[in-house]
Design a protein around this motif. Structure first.
Motif, PDB file in Angstrom:
ATOM      1  N   THR A  12      63.459  55.406  57.468  1.00  0.00           N
ATOM      2  CA  THR A  12      64.436  56.180  58.003  1.00  0.00           C
ATOM      3  C   THR A  12      64.138  57.808  57.981  1.00  0.00           C
ATOM      4  OG1 THR A  12      66.274  54.873  56.961  1.00  0.00           O
ATOM      5  CG2 THR A  12      66.933  56.962  57.585  1.00  0.00           C
ATOM      6  N   LYS A  13      64.320  58.261  59.224  1.00  0.00           N
ATOM      7  CA  LYS A  13      64.033  59.587  59.423  1.00  0.00           C
ATOM      8  C   LYS A  13      64.874  60.427  58.699  1.00  0.00           C
ATOM      9  CE  LYS A  13      62.672  59.005  64.370  1.00  0.00           C
ATOM     10  NZ  LYS A  13      63.081  59.228  65.689  1.00  0.00           N
ATOM     11  N   PRO A  14      64.214  61.683  58.291  1.00  0.00           N
ATOM     12  CA  PRO A  14      65.169  62.663  57.665  1.00  0.00           C
ATOM     13  C   PRO A  14      66.345  63.009  58.491  1.00  0.00           C
ATOM     14  CG  PRO A  14      62.811  63.248  57.462  1.00  0.00           C
ATOM     15  CD  PRO A  14      63.039  62.081  58.387  1.00  0.00           C
ATOM     16  N   LEU A  15      67.523  63.466  57.755  1.00  0.00           N
ATOM     17  CA  LEU A  15      68.634  63.636  58.526  1.00  0.00           C
ATOM     18  C   LEU A  15      68.536  64.947  59.579  1.00  0.00           C
ATOM     19  CD1 LEU A  15      71.611  63.073  59.321  1.00  0.00           C
ATOM     20  CD2 LEU A  15      72.041  64.672  57.224  1.00  0.00           C
ATOM     21  N   THR A  16      67.571  65.909  59.075  1.00  0.00           N
ATOM     22  CA  THR A  16      67.311  67.314  59.941  1.00  0.00           C
ATOM     23  C   THR A  16      66.601  66.778  60.989  1.00  0.00           C
ATOM     24  OG1 THR A  16      65.194  67.545  58.546  1.00  0.00           O
ATOM     25  CG2 THR A  16      67.353  68.873  57.934  1.00  0.00           C
ATOM     26  N   GLU A  17      65.886  65.870  60.812  1.00  0.00           N
ATOM     27  CA  GLU A  17      65.012  65.125  62.181  1.00  0.00           C
ATOM     28  C   GLU A  17      65.954  64.516  63.217  1.00  0.00           C
ATOM     29  OE1 GLU A  17      61.071  62.411  63.272  1.00  0.00           O
ATOM     30  OE2 GLU A  17      61.392  63.166  61.371  1.00  0.00           O
ATOM     31  N   GLN A  18      66.793  63.723  62.713  1.00  0.00           N
ATOM     32  CA  GLN A  18      67.805  63.009  63.375  1.00  0.00           C
ATOM     33  C   GLN A  18      68.773  63.932  64.169  1.00  0.00           C
ATOM     34  OE1 GLN A  18      69.966  59.754  61.732  1.00  0.00           O
ATOM     35  NE2 GLN A  18      68.142  59.826  60.099  1.00  0.00           N
ATOM     36  N   VAL A  19      68.998  64.988  63.355  1.00  0.00           N
ATOM     37  CA  VAL A  19      70.017  66.013  64.055  1.00  0.00           C
ATOM     38  C   VAL A  19      69.309  66.813  65.272  1.00  0.00           C
ATOM     39  CG1 VAL A  19      71.359  68.218  63.446  1.00  0.00           C
ATOM     40  CG2 VAL A  19      71.444  66.295  62.183  1.00  0.00           C
ATOM     41  N   SER A  20      67.871  67.274  64.923  1.00  0.00           N
ATOM     42  CA  SER A  20      67.218  67.852  65.849  1.00  0.00           C
ATOM     43  C   SER A  20      66.972  67.074  67.303  1.00  0.00           C
ATOM     44  CB  SER A  20      65.667  68.320  65.105  1.00  0.00           C
ATOM     45  OG  SER A  20      65.212  68.932  66.161  1.00  0.00           O
ATOM     46  N   GLU A  21      66.543  65.812  66.951  1.00  0.00           N
ATOM     47  CA  GLU A  21      66.490  64.858  68.124  1.00  0.00           C
ATOM     48  C   GLU A  21      67.868  64.857  68.944  1.00  0.00           C
ATOM     49  OE1 GLU A  21      64.979  61.097  67.012  1.00  0.00           O
ATOM     50  OE2 GLU A  21      63.106  61.803  66.550  1.00  0.00           O
ATOM     51  N   ALA A  22      68.829  64.593  68.333  1.00  0.00           N
ATOM     52  CA  ALA A  22      70.279  64.595  68.898  1.00  0.00           C
ATOM     53  C   ALA A  22      70.471  65.817  69.527  1.00  0.00           C
ATOM     54  CB  ALA A  22      71.208  64.195  67.889  1.00  0.00           C
ATOM     55  N   ALA A  23      70.468  66.985  69.033  1.00  0.00           N
ATOM     56  CA  ALA A  23      70.816  68.382  69.664  1.00  0.00           C
ATOM     57  C   ALA A  23      69.658  68.475  71.020  1.00  0.00           C
ATOM     58  CB  ALA A  23      70.307  69.472  68.708  1.00  0.00           C
ATOM     59  N   SER A  24      68.502  68.227  70.771  1.00  0.00           N
ATOM     60  CA  SER A  24      67.510  68.336  72.130  1.00  0.00           C
ATOM     61  C   SER A  24      68.130  67.385  73.043  1.00  0.00           C
ATOM     62  CB  SER A  24      65.993  67.706  71.500  1.00  0.00           C
ATOM     63  OG  SER A  24      64.922  67.995  72.395  1.00  0.00           O
ATOM     64  N   ASN A  25      68.165  65.994  72.784  1.00  0.00           N
ATOM     65  CA  ASN A  25      68.697  65.327  73.760  1.00  0.00           C
ATOM     66  C   ASN A  25      70.022  65.745  74.329  1.00  0.00           C
ATOM     67  OD1 ASN A  25      66.733  63.417  73.381  1.00  0.00           O
ATOM     68  ND2 ASN A  25      67.713  62.151  72.137  1.00  0.00           N
ATOM     69  N   ALA A  26      70.891  66.319  73.878  1.00  0.00           N
ATOM     70  CA  ALA A  26      72.152  66.952  74.461  1.00  0.00           C
ATOM     71  C   ALA A  26      71.810  68.143  75.074  1.00  0.00           C
ATOM     72  CB  ALA A  26      73.321  67.290  73.445  1.00  0.00           C
ATOM     73  N   TYR A  27      71.035  69.111  74.759  1.00  0.00           N
ATOM     74  CA  TYR A  27      70.621  70.405  75.566  1.00  0.00           C
ATOM     75  C   TYR A  27      69.859  69.647  76.850  1.00  0.00           C
ATOM     76  CZ  TYR A  27      67.557  73.619  77.497  1.00  0.00           C
ATOM     77  OH  TYR A  27      67.127  74.426  78.372  1.00  0.00           O
ATOM     78  N   SER A  29      70.135  66.964  78.520  1.00  0.00           N
ATOM     79  CA  SER A  29      71.099  66.384  79.454  1.00  0.00           C
ATOM     80  C   SER A  29      72.071  67.623  80.165  1.00  0.00           C
ATOM     81  CB  SER A  29      72.156  65.432  78.453  1.00  0.00           C
ATOM     82  OG  SER A  29      73.162  65.004  79.460  1.00  0.00           O
ATOM     83  N   VAL A  30      72.520  68.713  79.236  1.00  0.00           N
ATOM     84  CA  VAL A  30      73.092  69.495  79.899  1.00  0.00           C
ATOM     85  C   VAL A  30      72.268  70.300  81.014  1.00  0.00           C
ATOM     86  CG1 VAL A  30      74.405  72.054  79.429  1.00  0.00           C
ATOM     87  CG2 VAL A  30      74.815  69.744  77.905  1.00  0.00           C
ATOM     88  N   ALA A  31      71.079  70.519  80.545  1.00  0.00           N
ATOM     89  CA  ALA A  31      70.098  71.252  81.353  1.00  0.00           C
ATOM     90  C   ALA A  31      69.930  70.949  82.555  1.00  0.00           C
ATOM     91  CB  ALA A  31      68.837  71.826  80.570  1.00  0.00           C
ATOM     92  N   GLU A  32      69.803  69.421  82.553  1.00  0.00           N
ATOM     93  CA  GLU A  32      69.520  68.652  83.846  1.00  0.00           C
ATOM     94  C   GLU A  32      70.814  68.914  84.648  1.00  0.00           C
ATOM     95  OE1 GLU A  32      68.508  64.342  85.171  1.00  0.00           O
ATOM     96  OE2 GLU A  32      68.346  64.590  83.392  1.00  0.00           O
ATOM     97  N   THR A  33      71.865  68.678  83.977  1.00  0.00           N
ATOM     98  CA  THR A  33      73.274  68.811  84.861  1.00  0.00           C
ATOM     99  C   THR A  33      73.515  70.063  85.416  1.00  0.00           C
ATOM    100  OG1 THR A  33      74.336  67.110  83.567  1.00  0.00           O
ATOM    101  CG2 THR A  33      75.920  68.719  84.812  1.00  0.00           C
ATOM    102  N   VAL A  34      73.356  71.251  84.793  1.00  0.00           N
ATOM    103  CA  VAL A  34      73.168  72.473  85.395  1.00  0.00           C
ATOM    104  C   VAL A  34      72.360  72.771  86.528  1.00  0.00           C
ATOM    105  CG1 VAL A  34      72.945  75.042  84.649  1.00  0.00           C
ATOM    106  CG2 VAL A  34      74.271  73.614  83.209  1.00  0.00           C
ATOM    107  N   SER A  35      71.080  72.474  86.221  1.00  0.00           N
ATOM    108  CA  SER A  35      69.962  72.361  87.126  1.00  0.00           C
ATOM    109  C   SER A  35      70.319  71.644  88.558  1.00  0.00           C
ATOM    110  CB  SER A  35      68.493  72.025  86.720  1.00  0.00           C
ATOM    111  OG  SER A  35      67.888  71.982  87.466  1.00  0.00           O
ATOM    112  N   ASN A  36      71.169  70.597  88.387  1.00  0.00           N
ATOM    113  CA  ASN A  36      71.361  69.809  89.590  1.00  0.00           C
ATOM    114  C   ASN A  36      72.610  70.363  90.431  1.00  0.00           C
ATOM    115  OD1 ASN A  36      69.401  67.801  89.085  1.00  0.00           O
ATOM    116  ND2 ASN A  36      70.807  66.418  88.046  1.00  0.00           N
ATOM    117  N   VAL A  37      73.419  71.160  89.451  1.00  0.00           N
ATOM    118  CA  VAL A  37      74.572  71.931  90.272  1.00  0.00           C
ATOM    119  C   VAL A  37      74.262  73.258  90.755  1.00  0.00           C
ATOM    120  CG1 VAL A  37      76.910  72.966  89.663  1.00  0.00           C
ATOM    121  CG2 VAL A  37      76.224  70.883  88.598  1.00  0.00           C
ATOM    122  N   LEU A  38      73.373  73.791  90.129  1.00  0.00           N
ATOM    123  CA  LEU A  38      73.060  75.214  90.712  1.00  0.00           C
ATOM    124  C   LEU A  38      71.911  75.043  91.333  1.00  0.00           C
ATOM    125  CD1 LEU A  38      73.378  77.596  87.408  1.00  0.00           C
ATOM    126  CD2 LEU A  38      74.959  76.963  89.299  1.00  0.00           C
TER     127      LEU A  38
END
Length: 106
Positions: A12-27, A29-38
């Motif tokens: 099991t990965k440390p919780l901090t690593e799991q949260v970091s990966e989730a935040a990176s994936n969310a970012y 996704s948002v960056a790709e959406t903004v890039s596609n729109v703008l």
């Protein structure tokens, strides 16, 4: 994008690593959406690419990525300054203006 809570060894990965990966994936996704729109003008760095480059910690970048970031930033700054406003798209004008404001705050 989903992430696994276990590493390659099945531990099991440390919780901090799991949260970091989730935040990176969310970012990403948002960056790709903004890039596609703008979007961005031909030859210019997209908003999403620029944001991703700026937000990734330097400690996570290799020397090649740091060199690439510096070159991309220099090229985009030159293009921003040399392209007449009349030839820029609305989204590029917004991105350039945001960059100017950020630089004024330094």
């Amino acid at each position: 994008m989903s992430t696994s809570n276990t590493n390659a060894a099945g531990q099991t990965k440390p919780l901090t690593e799991q949260v970091s990966e989730a935040a990176s994936n969310a970012y990403n996704s948002v960056a790709e959406t903004v890039s596609n729109v703008l979007g961005s003008d031909t030859g210019r760095e997209s908003f999403g690419d620029k944001a991703e480059r700026k937000l990734k910690p330097e400690s996570e970048k290799g020397i090649g990525e740091k060199i690439s970031d510096t070159a991309s930033s220099a090229y985009d700054t030159a293009a921003k300054n040399l392209t007449p406003e009349s030839q820029k798209s609305t989204s590029q004008k917004i991105s350039d203006k945001a960059s100017d404001v950020k630089n004024d705050l330094k």
